[in-house]
Design a protein around this motif. Structure first.
Motif, PDB file in Angstrom:
ATOM      1  N   MET A  38       0.841  -1.202   0.000  1.00 26.01           N
ATOM      2  CA  MET A  38       0.000   0.000   0.000  1.00 26.01           C
ATOM      3  C   MET A  38       0.874   1.250   0.000  1.00 26.01           C
ATOM      4  O   MET A  38       0.605   2.186  -0.727  1.00 26.01           O
ATOM      5  N   GLY A  39       1.872   1.249   0.845  1.00 23.85           N
ATOM      6  CA  GLY A  39       2.737   2.426   0.942  1.00 23.85           C
ATOM      7  C   GLY A  39       3.495   2.686  -0.347  1.00 23.85           C
ATOM      8  O   GLY A  39       3.679   3.828  -0.741  1.00 23.85           O
ATOM      9  N   GLY A  77       1.009   4.057  -2.943  1.00 25.20           N
ATOM     10  CA  GLY A  77       0.705   5.445  -2.615  1.00 25.20           C
ATOM     11  C   GLY A  77       1.871   6.364  -2.906  1.00 25.20           C
ATOM     12  O   GLY A  77       1.698   7.480  -3.387  1.00 25.20           O
ATOM     13  N   GLY A 116      -0.719   5.424   2.268  1.00 25.94           N
ATOM     14  CA  GLY A 116      -0.788   3.973   2.262  1.00 25.94           C
ATOM     15  C   GLY A 116      -1.055   3.410   3.644  1.00 25.94           C
ATOM     16  O   GLY A 116      -1.798   2.444   3.794  1.00 25.94           O
ATOM     17  N   TYR A 117      -0.450   4.041   4.674  1.00 21.66           N
ATOM     18  CA  TYR A 117      -0.673   3.595   6.051  1.00 21.66           C
ATOM     19  C   TYR A 117      -2.134   3.798   6.448  1.00 21.66           C
ATOM     20  O   TYR A 117      -2.743   2.911   7.033  1.00 21.66           O
TER      21      TYR A 117
END
Length: 52
Positions: free
Chosen positions: A1-2, A5, A26-27
């Motif tokens: 995710m991070g 992003g 993302g976090y």
């Protein structure tokens, strides 16, 4: 995710510091998806317990 992003933020903002903003996004997305998963599991358990 991070990483996703960070890549999107770097592409949109075009700045070296955008990677850090992307990691924060993302976090938050990861926390949000964990909360939604927990609510879905809880709803499934309640639904199974309520049906005869």
């Amino acid at each position: 995710m991070g990483a996703i992003g960070g890549a999107v933020a770097l592409f949109v903002i075009r700045d070296a510091f955008a990677i850090f903003y992307g990691m924060q996004i993302g976090y938050y997305l990861l926390i949000n998806s964990a909360i939604v998963l927990f609510i879905a599991i809880l709803a499934t358990i309640i639904k199974k317990l309520s049906t005869p």
